[in-house]
Write a protein that holds these residues in place. Structure first.
Motif, PDB file in Angstrom:
ATOM      1  N   SER A   1     -22.697  -2.523   7.855  1.00 37.44           N
ATOM      2  CA  SER A   1     -23.188  -2.526   9.229  1.00 37.44           C
ATOM      3  C   SER A   1     -24.045  -1.323   9.555  1.00 37.44           C
ATOM      4  O   SER A   1     -24.531  -1.187  10.671  1.00 37.44           O
TER       5      SER A   1
ATOM      6  N   GLU B   1     -22.697 -13.928   7.986  1.00 38.72           N
ATOM      7  CA  GLU B   1     -23.412 -14.132   9.237  1.00 38.72           C
ATOM      8  C   GLU B   1     -24.312 -15.360   9.161  1.00 38.72           C
ATOM      9  O   GLU B   1     -24.729 -15.782   8.073  1.00 38.72           O
TER      10      GLU B   1
ATOM     11  N   PRO C   1     -19.567  -8.684   6.011  1.00 36.84           N
ATOM     12  CA  PRO C   1     -19.652  -9.797   6.962  1.00 36.84           C
ATOM     13  C   PRO C   1     -20.364 -11.009   6.373  1.00 36.84           C
ATOM     14  O   PRO C   1     -21.185 -10.900   5.459  1.00 36.84           O
TER      15      PRO C   1
ATOM     16  N   ASP D   1     -25.597 -14.184   4.053  1.00 37.19           N
ATOM     17  CA  ASP D   1     -26.345 -14.735   5.175  1.00 37.19           C
ATOM     18  C   ASP D   1     -26.500 -16.242   4.985  1.00 37.19           C
ATOM     19  O   ASP D   1     -26.886 -16.712   3.903  1.00 37.19           O
TER      20      ASP D   1
ATOM     21  N   TYR E   1     -24.608  -8.299   2.330  1.00 39.99           N
ATOM     22  CA  TYR E   1     -23.793  -9.220   3.112  1.00 39.99           C
ATOM     23  C   TYR E   1     -24.271 -10.641   2.832  1.00 39.99           C
ATOM     24  O   TYR E   1     -25.354 -10.850   2.262  1.00 39.99           O
TER      25      TYR E   1
ATOM     26  N   ILE F   1     -25.127 -13.866  13.823  1.00 37.96           N
ATOM     27  CA  ILE F   1     -23.809 -14.151  14.399  1.00 37.96           C
ATOM     28  C   ILE F   1     -22.775 -14.117  13.280  1.00 37.96           C
ATOM     29  O   ILE F   1     -22.900 -14.852  12.296  1.00 37.96           O
ATOM     30  N   ARG F   2     -21.788 -13.271  13.418  1.00 36.51           N
ATOM     31  CA  ARG F   2     -20.772 -13.155  12.373  1.00 36.51           C
ATOM     32  C   ARG F   2     -19.829 -14.335  12.424  1.00 36.51           C
ATOM     33  O   ARG F   2     -19.235 -14.643  13.474  1.00 36.51           O
TER      34      ARG F   2
END
Length: 546
Positions: free
Chosen positions: A232, A307, A305, A386, A384, A311-312
């Motif tokens: 993050s 996402e 995360p 996606d 992360y 938006i997670r």
């Protein structure tokens, strides 16, 4: 003749008491009374167990309670196992009420700690044992002699709870317990549970702050300065001054949650690493999905995360994922399994309570929904997962499940996708017929030079014609025409601007073609040399003459 006047003496025994025996009898009675009085008025004996009897001396070290002498140490000897010290102490008469099951003994001596300097009064008088009276139970057979006083009295009003942590050395007895920066308690003890294989900390929160402890509170380690470089981004937090050096524990109810019910004494909670990590405990409902990536997963860690356009939706659970039945061959088609957890509670408020993720996932996959790895932090290299739609995504063939897990198809993304497109472009450049083009350009340049030489000869001949006697005898119109032609041709003679410009352009073209030859040769050897540095060639080695 016999003498009747003489008589035989008779011995009579005296049965009366002699006054001499009064003194020893009285002495014995007084001694017996003294012994009886001594033992009848003697205080209770206390057995203390410790690992080190530093500063403790039999017949000298006193026992105090609230700075009043209540007893004395009689002896200090090693136990039978030679691992501990057994101290025998005697309290004064009438001090039996001080001894209960939860009574505490500790040694008072000069100490220097985070709370400052204490026990300076014992520098001259010597160490002594402090007794804290108990309130529950009967007298115990033996007590543990502590090195430091307990942080809270046994009868103190408040609540005691237990924290479980997987990391050792995070907290020490005496560290503060904070609620929004305000101290409401302390860490009492720390111990290692071999069954759970976890570290346990006992906390005491004094009244009236014990009402803040409810079933929905979360505890986290509150360090002085915390630096976090995760997927993050980079985050720096500074805690309160009380935790700047030693650290502590903070607790609160997560934002948006209800307070919950009051906690019971000795309740157990989990200790999180920081305040952000408590979000992992808020979502207990999840659905597991499996992905296979054919690119490097370096930088993708558990907890990253998942996402969809910012938006997670969930969290990466395991990288790489190992499960029975996953057997692959180590070749160019080797794919790395990654297990993710979709947590519906994260997006129900944004997408509505009736949002069915599994149904939308199946329809989305048919329309090009794919998972890819993207860079979250350029400094740390964190990745992360996606989820997004790709127009040119290949159709999914085969089963949509692997064992008990639903499969989500993947595509190359991020830097891998850019690199792939760049390599394709370089391959197209490498496939161009550059060598024939260079040969044609070189031939054209030679023909141009030959044409210029022929043109020069033509101009020389034309000059001779215009200056000849026959030219003078031609009609005036033809003479003017030839003069104009001669004037035009002089513009292409050596030394003229047009001639110099044309020669310069041809020389520049020749130089560009010569400089382009090493680049084309490098691209022929390594198609991605424009992105990744190519190793320089070896210098030519001289050879001896034959």
């Amino acid at each position: 003749m016999t003498d009747n006047n003489h008589s035989t003496a008779r011995v009579e025994h005296i049965k009366r008491w002699s006054p001499v025996w009064i003194v020893p009898i009285v002495t014995v009675l007084i001694g017996a009374w003294i012994l009886f009085y001594h033992f009848s008025h003697q205080g209770p004996e206390v057995t203390l167990i410790t690992t080190n009897a530093e500063g403790i001396e039999g017949g000298k070290t006193t026992i105090k309670s609230r700075s009043v002498d209540v007893g004395i140490v009689e002896s200090a000897v090693l136990t039978d196992d030679l691992h501990h010290v057994e101290i025998k102490a005697r309290l004064n008469s009438g001090m039996e009420k001080l001894l209960r099951e939860d009574s505490a003994f500790w040694v008072v001596k000069p100490t220097i700690g985070r709370g400052g300097v204490s026990g300076l009064g014992t520098l001259l008088s010597g160490a002594y044992i402090e007794l804290q009276p108990g309130a529950k139970g009967e007298k115990a057979k033996q007590y543990e002699l502590l090195d430091a006083p307990p942080l809270a009295p046994p009868d103190a009003k408040g609540i005691r709870i237990t924290l479980d942590s997987r990391k050792a050395g995070q907290l020490n007895p005496g560290d503060p317990v904070l609620f929004r920066g305000y101290r409401v308690g302390s860490v009492e003890t720390s111990s290692f549970d071999t069954d759970k294989r976890m570290i346990g900390y006992q906390l005491f929160i004094a009244a009236p702050y014990d009402r803040l402890i409810t079933t929905n509170v979360r505890f986290w380690k509150d360090s002085g300065i915390a630096v976090d470089m995760s997927a993050s981004g980079m985050r720096v937090e500074m805690g309160s001054l009380a935790t700047l050096l030693s650290g502590g524990v903070s607790f609160d109810v997560p934002e948006g949650w209800e307070l919950g019910k009051p906690a019971e004494n000795k309740a157990e909670y989990r200790l999180f690493d920081d305040q952000r990590s408590i979000q992992d405990s808020l979502y207990s409902e999840h659905k597991d999905f499996l992905m296979f990536f054919n690119e490097s997963v370096r930088g993708l860690n558990a907890g990253a995360p998942v996402e969809f356009r910012g938006i997670r939706l969930g969290t990466v659970a395991e990288v790489p994922f190992t499960a029975p039945g996953i057997a692959q061959r180590l070749n160019n088609d080797y794919r790395i399994p990654v297990l993710i957890r979709i947590e519906p509670e994260r997006f129900r408020k944004q997408l509505g309570e009736g949002f069915n993720f599994e149904q939308h996932l199946k329809s989305g996959i048919s329309e090009g929904l794919r998972a890819s790895l993207k860079s979250a932090n350029l400094l740390t290299g964190s990745l992360y997962v996606d989820l997004d739609f790709y127009k040119n995504a290949k159709a999914v063939t085969g089963s949509s499940k692997f064992g008990d897990y639903e499969l989500i198809p993947t595509v190359s993304g991020g830097l891998a996708q850019i690199q792939e497109k760049l390599v394709e472009s370089l391959d197209k450049i490498n496939n161009l017929p550059l060598n024939p083009m260079l040969n044609e350009a070189t031939g054209t340049l030679k023909e141009s030079q030959r044409t210029l030489r022929e043109l020069q000869k033509t101009l020389d001949n034309l000059n001779q014609i215009t200056s000849s006697q026959a030219m003078q005898e031609l009609p005036a119109d033809m003479q003017n025409t030839l003069r104009e032609l001669n004037r035009s041709m002089k513009g292409f003679q050596p030394g003229s601007p047009a001639y110099n410009k044309m020669v310069a352009d041809l020389q520049s073209l020749d130089q560009v073609m010569r400089e382009l030859q090493p680049v084309l040769k490098t691209l022929n050897n390594k198609s991605n040399a424009l992105v990744f540095e190519a190793k320089p060639g070896q210098d030519p080695q001289p050879k001896r003459a034959k």
